[in-house]
Structure formats: structure tokens, C-alpha cells
Design a protein around this motif. Structure first.
Motif, PDB file in Angstrom:
ATOM      1  N   PHE A   1      19.052 -21.111 -77.581  1.00 11.67           N
ATOM      2  CA  PHE A   1      17.679 -21.569 -77.339  1.00 11.67           C
ATOM      3  C   PHE A   1      16.802 -20.447 -76.788  1.00 11.67           C
ATOM      4  CE2 PHE A   1      14.398 -23.567 -74.649  1.00 11.67           C
ATOM      5  CZ  PHE A   1      13.780 -24.357 -75.606  1.00 11.67           C
ATOM      6  N   ARG A   2      17.412 -19.551 -76.001  1.00 13.12           N
ATOM      7  CA  ARG A   2      16.649 -18.441 -75.413  1.00 13.12           C
ATOM      8  C   ARG A   2      16.031 -17.542 -76.484  1.00 13.12           C
ATOM      9  NH1 ARG A   2      20.069 -15.232 -71.074  1.00 13.12           N
ATOM     10  NH2 ARG A   2      18.079 -14.086 -71.074  1.00 13.12           N
ATOM     11  N   GLY A   3      16.616 -17.544 -77.664  1.00 10.78           N
ATOM     12  CA  GLY A   3      16.097 -16.713 -78.746  1.00 10.78           C
ATOM     13  C   GLY A   3      14.675 -17.080 -79.143  1.00 10.78           C
ATOM     14  N   PHE A   4      14.336 -18.354 -78.957  1.00 13.87           N
ATOM     15  CA  PHE A   4      12.988 -18.794 -79.316  1.00 13.87           C
ATOM     16  C   PHE A   4      11.954 -18.369 -78.273  1.00 13.87           C
ATOM     17  CE2 PHE A   4      15.837 -21.783 -81.500  1.00 13.87           C
ATOM     18  CZ  PHE A   4      15.388 -21.621 -82.799  1.00 13.87           C
ATOM     19  N   TYR A   5      12.421 -17.913 -77.124  1.00 16.25           N
ATOM     20  CA  TYR A   5      11.500 -17.423 -76.086  1.00 16.25           C
ATOM     21  C   TYR A   5      11.686 -15.930 -75.852  1.00 16.25           C
ATOM     22  CZ  TYR A   5       9.256 -21.738 -74.743  1.00 16.25           C
ATOM     23  OH  TYR A   5       8.460 -22.856 -74.741  1.00 16.25           O
ATOM     24  N   ARG A   6      12.245 -15.252 -76.854  1.00 12.08           N
ATOM     25  CA  ARG A   6      12.373 -13.807 -76.744  1.00 12.08           C
ATOM     26  C   ARG A   6      10.980 -13.179 -76.724  1.00 12.08           C
ATOM     27  NH1 ARG A   6      16.422 -10.496 -77.100  1.00 12.08           N
ATOM     28  NH2 ARG A   6      17.850 -12.087 -77.921  1.00 12.08           N
ATOM     29  N   GLY A   7      10.765 -12.296 -75.768  1.00 11.67           N
ATOM     30  CA  GLY A   7       9.453 -11.658 -75.650  1.00 11.67           C
ATOM     31  C   GLY A   7       8.446 -12.474 -74.869  1.00 11.67           C
ATOM     32  N   TYR A   8       8.919 -13.530 -74.192  1.00 13.60           N
ATOM     33  CA  TYR A   8       8.001 -14.402 -73.442  1.00 13.60           C
ATOM     34  C   TYR A   8       7.284 -13.619 -72.342  1.00 13.60           C
ATOM     35  CZ  TYR A   8       6.430 -18.287 -70.486  1.00 13.60           C
ATOM     36  OH  TYR A   8       5.669 -19.142 -69.734  1.00 13.60           O
ATOM     37  N   VAL A   9       8.042 -12.824 -71.596  1.00 15.47           N
ATOM     38  CA  VAL A   9       7.437 -12.026 -70.517  1.00 15.47           C
ATOM     39  C   VAL A   9       6.440 -11.033 -71.086  1.00 15.47           C
ATOM     40  CG1 VAL A   9       7.880 -10.332 -68.692  1.00 15.47           C
ATOM     41  CG2 VAL A   9       9.410 -12.298 -68.973  1.00 15.47           C
ATOM     42  N   ALA A  10       6.829 -10.370 -72.191  1.00 15.56           N
ATOM     43  CA  ALA A  10       5.930  -9.416 -72.827  1.00 15.56           C
ATOM     44  C   ALA A  10       4.657 -10.102 -73.327  1.00 15.56           C
ATOM     45  CB  ALA A  10       6.631  -8.711 -73.981  1.00 15.56           C
ATOM     46  N   SER A  11       4.796 -11.334 -73.828  1.00 11.57           N
ATOM     47  CA  SER A  11       3.630 -12.082 -74.293  1.00 11.57           C
ATOM     48  C   SER A  11       2.696 -12.407 -73.136  1.00 11.57           C
ATOM     49  CB  SER A  11       4.075 -13.380 -74.980  1.00 11.57           C
ATOM     50  OG  SER A  11       4.755 -13.114 -76.181  1.00 11.57           O
TER      51      SER A  11
END
Length: 312
Positions: free
Chosen positions: A178-188
Motif C-alpha cells: 500500500f505504501r507504494g501508492f504514497y511514494r513521493g508523498y513527502v516530496a509532493s
């Protein structure tokens, strides 16, 4: 209208919410469809190494058009339309936070800064999973070699609207959970919160400066339409380095923003931080014009009936 300004601002409490949301969905969808090709090109430029695939925005546009036709410029668009949800969440959060902050400050810059950043935080929490999926679909054309996930022959030939989407989603989940769908969340968040927080104050600033230079009978909507692209170009230039990092984190499956940033500088120098900037400004300019004209018109059309005459 509580601001004692040359260009008055229609506030949240002045709106008929039913009209506001009905017209807002149509406005957001129109903007997405208009700028999506530039968004796709921006992503491809940011992810590629050097100029291995395209030399610039227009080179990418014509290569994709020749190889895949107009459909190639809209890879992943159907998934991206789900950002309509985040668009409405963004508008609602912006207006509500702006109203809340007005209880403590009458300064329009403060209200716009806080409300813009808050709205982006909420919107990105919804948008990131959609972006992760749509970006992987974007890469399935000429940039396929740049991504970890690839469609098989059956998926590529599938005429089912979400057949390719399901294939990409299953690969992401199998690889990263599931974490794969929020990859780059911090960068976003590091990209879009500052972008949104900067855009709104600059928008009001440019509008006010233009109003001082323009003839007194110049329609305010024209001044606002000019202020929007200026604010968009300013915000895009400031936040583009982090946007490049965000795109690489999400597409390449990286986990560290700092390591991605350092590698980008090492491989391509400071010039790498400007990758996709022209495409971003090109996409943000019509977006800003349509958004500003549409949003200001939307608010006027959504005024409560008893306020229409007084706000003419």
C-alpha cells in the motif's frame, strides 16, 4: 467583500454552495483536459537522464504526436480525472481556512498564504496515489524504459478503460504494498504546499499592482487574468527543483528525497533542477488564466441571490 482593496474579493460566506460545487466540477475538468499534454511532457522531461529521449518541450510534443497521435498525449488521463475530488477538496479547504484566518488577521497576504498551504496539504493527500498511477501510465509510451512497471502485450491491446490501470496498480502493490501508492508523498508536500502558499499571495499582489497601472475603467477580470500567469510562473520557478525530485521519486521508486536530490546534482548539475520548467510554465499559464477567469466567474455566478445586485 471584507477587503478594502481596489479589486474586491468574494468570500466564502457570500456564495451559494450548491451552485459553487456544480459549476466547479465542470471548471476543474475543463482545466485538466486542457493542460494534461503539458503535464505528461513535463513528467517525461523530468524523469529522463540528460536529453536521452527528448531535447525539450516541443521536441517531446512532436515526437509523441508522430509516434502515437493525440492519444499518446493523453496516456493516463482517465485515471487523472479522479483528481476532480482533490480539486474540490482544495477549493473548499482554501475558502474555509481563509475564512477562519480572517478572524485573527485582516491581511490578505497572510490569509492567502495560510489557506493556500493548507489547501495543498489536503489535496495532495488525495492526489498522490492518483499521480503515482497516472505517471506510470504516462511512461508506457516512449518513456517505458524509464519505469519499473510495464504493461504486457495483452494489457497494451486491452480496450477496457481501466484494464491498463488495474495492471499497473497490481504491479505497484505487489512490489511495494500500500505504501507504494504514497511514494513521493513527502516530496509532493514539499513541492505543492510552497507552490500553493506562494501562488495566492503573488496572485493578489500582481493583481493589485496591475490595477494601479491600468485605466480606472479596465475590467478587474482582465487584470486578474494577467495576474494569474505571473503568479504561476513565479511559483513554478521557485518550486521546480523539488518537483523534479518528486517526479523521480515516484516514477523510479526511490525512497529518499535527499539522495535523489544529491544524485540529480551529481549527474546533471544545477541545470538538472530546471528540467521540465518550460513545460511547467507552459502548462501553468493557460491553467492560471482559465482557473482565474473561471474561478472568479464561478464565484460571481455562485453569489447568493440577495447579493447579486450589490456585487455587480
Amino acid at each position: 467583500m471584507h477587503e478594502k482593496r481596489n479589486i474586491q474579493i468574494i468570500e466564502w460566506e457570500d456564495l451559494d454552495k450548491r451552485k459553487f460545487y456544480s459549476f466547479g466540477v465542470f471548471l476543474t475538468m475543463s482545466i485538466r483536459a486542457t493542460v494534461y499534454p503539458a503535464t505528461l511532457i513535463r513528467t517525461l522531461l523530468q524523469v529522463q537522464r540528460g536529453t536521452s529521449l527528448y531535447t525539450g518541450t516541443f521536441d517531446a510534443f512532436f515526437k509523441i504526436l508522430r509516434a502515437e497521435g493525440v492519444r499518446g498525449l493523453y496516456r493516463g488521463f482517465m485515471v487523472n480525472t479522479l483528481t476532480l475530488i482533490s480539486g474540490q477538496a482544495y477549493i473548499t479547504t482554501y475558502e474555509l481556512v481563509r475564512k477562519y484566518v480572517s478572524q485573527y488577521s485582516d491581511d490578505n497576504t497572510v490569509k492567502s498564504l495560510v489557506a493556500g498551504g493548507s489547501a495543498s496539504l489536503v489535496a495532495q493527500s488525495i492526489t498522490v496515489p492518483i499521480d503515482v498511477i497516472s505517471q506510470q501510465l504516462m511512461m508506457q509510451g516512449q518513456g517505458e524504459h524509464l519505469t519499473r512497471f510495464r504493461l504486457n502485450a495483452d494489457s497494451k491491446n486491452s480496450k477496457q478503460m481501466f484494464g491498463q490501470t488495474r495492471t499497473i496498480m497490481s504491479q505497484i502493490f505487489a512490489a511495494d504494498g500500500f505504501r507504494g501508492f504514497y511514494r513521493g508523498y513527502v516530496a509532493s508536500l514539499l513541492t505543492y504546499i510552497p507552490n500553493s502558499a506562494v501562488w495566492w499571495p503573488f496572485y493578489h499582489f500582481y493583481a493589485e499592482q496591475l490595477s494601479k497601472l491600468a485605466p480606472s475603467d479596465c475590467p478587474h477580470l482582465i487584470l486578474q487574468a494577467m495576474a494569474g500567469p505571473l503568479a504561476a510562473a513565479t511559483a513554478s520557478t521557485i518550486t521546480n527543483p523539488m518537483d523534479v525530485v518528486r517526479a523521480r521519486v515516484q516514477v523510479e521508486g526511490r525512497s529518499s528525497v535527499i539522495e535523489t536530490f544529491n544524485q540529480l546534482i551529481k549527474e546533471e548539475g544545477c541545470w538538472g533542477l530546471t528540467k521540465g520548467l518550460s513545460a511547467r510554465i507552459i502548462s501553468s499559464t493557460p491553467t492560471a488564466i482559465v482557473m482565474v477567469v473561471g474561478y472568479e466567474t464561478l464565484k460571481k455566478m455562485s453569489l447568493r441571490p440577495e447579493l447579486v445586485d450589490s456585487r455587480h
